[in-house]
Design an enzyme around this catalytic site. Structure first.
Site, PDB file in Angstrom:
ATOM      1  N   LYS A  56       0.845  -1.203   0.000  1.00  0.00           N
ATOM      2  CA  LYS A  56       0.000   0.000   0.000  1.00  0.00           C
ATOM      3  C   LYS A  56       0.878   1.250   0.000  1.00  0.00           C
ATOM      4  O   LYS A  56       0.621   2.206  -0.734  1.00  0.00           O
ATOM      5  CB  LYS A  56      -0.938  -0.013   1.213  1.00  0.00           C
ATOM      6  CG  LYS A  56      -2.060  -1.027   1.044  1.00  0.00           C
ATOM      7  CD  LYS A  56      -2.805  -1.329   2.327  1.00  0.00           C
ATOM      8  CE  LYS A  56      -3.772  -2.494   2.101  1.00  0.00           C
ATOM      9  NZ  LYS A  56      -4.455  -2.950   3.305  1.00  0.00           N
ATOM     10  N   GLN A 100      -4.480  -1.430   9.486  1.00  0.00           N
ATOM     11  CA  GLN A 100      -4.368  -2.781   8.934  1.00  0.00           C
ATOM     12  C   GLN A 100      -4.944  -3.806   9.915  1.00  0.00           C
ATOM     13  O   GLN A 100      -4.580  -3.825  11.092  1.00  0.00           O
ATOM     14  CB  GLN A 100      -2.886  -3.096   8.632  1.00  0.00           C
ATOM     15  CG  GLN A 100      -2.656  -4.414   7.937  1.00  0.00           C
ATOM     16  CD  GLN A 100      -3.275  -4.470   6.537  1.00  0.00           C
ATOM     17  OE1 GLN A 100      -3.149  -3.526   5.756  1.00  0.00           O
ATOM     18  NE2 GLN A 100      -3.956  -5.561   6.222  1.00  0.00           N
ATOM     19  N   ASP A 123     -11.017   2.825   3.509  1.00  0.00           N
ATOM     20  CA  ASP A 123     -11.266   1.376   3.442  1.00  0.00           C
ATOM     21  C   ASP A 123     -12.763   1.080   3.326  1.00  0.00           C
ATOM     22  O   ASP A 123     -13.152  -0.033   2.967  1.00  0.00           O
ATOM     23  CB  ASP A 123     -10.738   0.704   4.720  1.00  0.00           C
ATOM     24  CG  ASP A 123      -9.479  -0.110   4.476  1.00  0.00           C
ATOM     25  OD1 ASP A 123      -9.208  -0.459   3.309  1.00  0.00           O
ATOM     26  OD2 ASP A 123      -8.788  -0.425   5.464  1.00  0.00           O
TER      27      ASP A 123
END
Ligand code: NDP
Length: 289
Positions: A56, A100, A123
């Protein structure tokens, strides 16, 4: 007679194209303009998480975003993580915040996701954004299902009035996937572990999305001839090879279009994270005084 094989949906190429178009947009920003910024938070050093986080951050660098990495020790308290999230919420250089998952057991992931400013929830995991998605309102959609929608669109698949079957009902894949398909006017059926006779339902699908996490759970005899088959699964077989939920060999002789694993849905997830970060940046720039 030669068997007609399904055409492959090339997620790698579509994701690369999307990333290149985002890079073009960043390159076209005036020299003195702020770059889009993504904060990536990792707690502990789970090896799979480290790979995702690295990918990422690398994607940010390639496109030209600012990437803010926060690596916290595995014994970080929930209060300390929440304090960092609040700090990132208030940071004007940060357009997107990604924590995460999975998190260590002392931390409640729902509390952390719920603390992220929904405007920076690139997200698409925050209940506010999931709620907006279900209501058909503009929002950040979870990256993997949003990526599937782009794959379908770029492959010329029309969804209006089609029967889409989603196998899997997780909050990050199955449920947002079903909402996106419904918003696109498909007739949607969701299957899960308590669904009896899965094949009887999947065989009715014009568009079949497998998001289970079980190698080869969808076989060719469970697919309607000519159907579009999207394999979200990312599993390891006995030899450690990456494979999906769909048994590719038997599926490709029945399906009309199909995503391979690897090279199908997988590359789209990070590309959509980058796209969501761009959208957040633009919105925040437009709202800035
Ligand atoms: P979860 O484990 O959270 O959800 C799996 C779902 O599959 C559940 O809803 C479960 O049902 C259902 N299921 C389990 N067994 C069966 C069965 N025998 N028949 C029908 N349904 C069943 O997984 P995720 O949604 O997080 O991920 C699914 C897959 O997608 C995994 O392989 C994951 O690695 C992959 N993935 C890939 C991504 C990518 O970037 N390509 C991103 C995210 C995930 P129930 O709810 O009843 O338990």
């Amino acid at each position: 007679m030669e068997t007609q094989l399904a055409s492959r949906i090339d997620g790698k190429a579509i994701a690369a194209d999307l990333r290149a178009s985002l890079k073009d947009r960043v390159d076209a920003l005036p020299g003195n303009a702020r770059r889009p910024g993504l904060a990536v938070v990792q707690v502990g050093a789970d090896p799979a998480s480290s790979v995702y986080v690295r990918n990422k951050r690398q994607a940010c660098e390639t496109i030209g975003y600012a990437s803010f990495g926060h690596e916290l020790p595995a014994d970080t308290s929930q209060a300390d993580l929440l304090a960092l999230v609040h700090q990132l919420n208030a940071d004007p250089a940060v357009d997107g915040i990604l924590v995460q998952l999975p998190l260590p057991t002392q931390i409640d992931p729902d509390a952390v996701i719920g603390a992220i400013d929904p405007e920076k929830d690139v997200d698409g995991f925050h209940p506010f954004n999931l709620g907006r998605l279900v209501l058909g309102q503009p929002t950040f959609a979870s990256c993997t299902p949003a990526g599937v929608m782009v794959l379908l669109e770029r492959s010329g698949v029309s969804l209006k009035g089609k029967h889409a079957v989603v196998v899997g009902r997780s909050a990050i894949v199955g449920k947002p996937m079903a909402a996106l398909l419904l918003n696109a006017h498909a007739t949607v059926t969701i299957c899960h572990s308590r669904t009896p006779d899965l094949g009887a339902i999947t065989r009715q699908a014009d568009v079949l999305i497998a998001a289970v996490g079980r190698t080869g759970i969808i076989t060719g005899d469970m697919i309607k001839p000519g159907a579009v088959v999207i394999d979200v699964g990312m599993n390891r077989d006995d030899a450690g090879k990456l494979c999906g939920d769909v048994e590719f060999a038997s599926a490709q002789v029945v399906a009309g279009q199909i995503t391979p694993v690897p090279g199908g849905v997988g590359p789209m997830t990070i590309a959509m994270l980058m796209a969501n970060t761009w959208d957040s940046y633009q919105k925040r720039c437009a709202a800035a005084p």
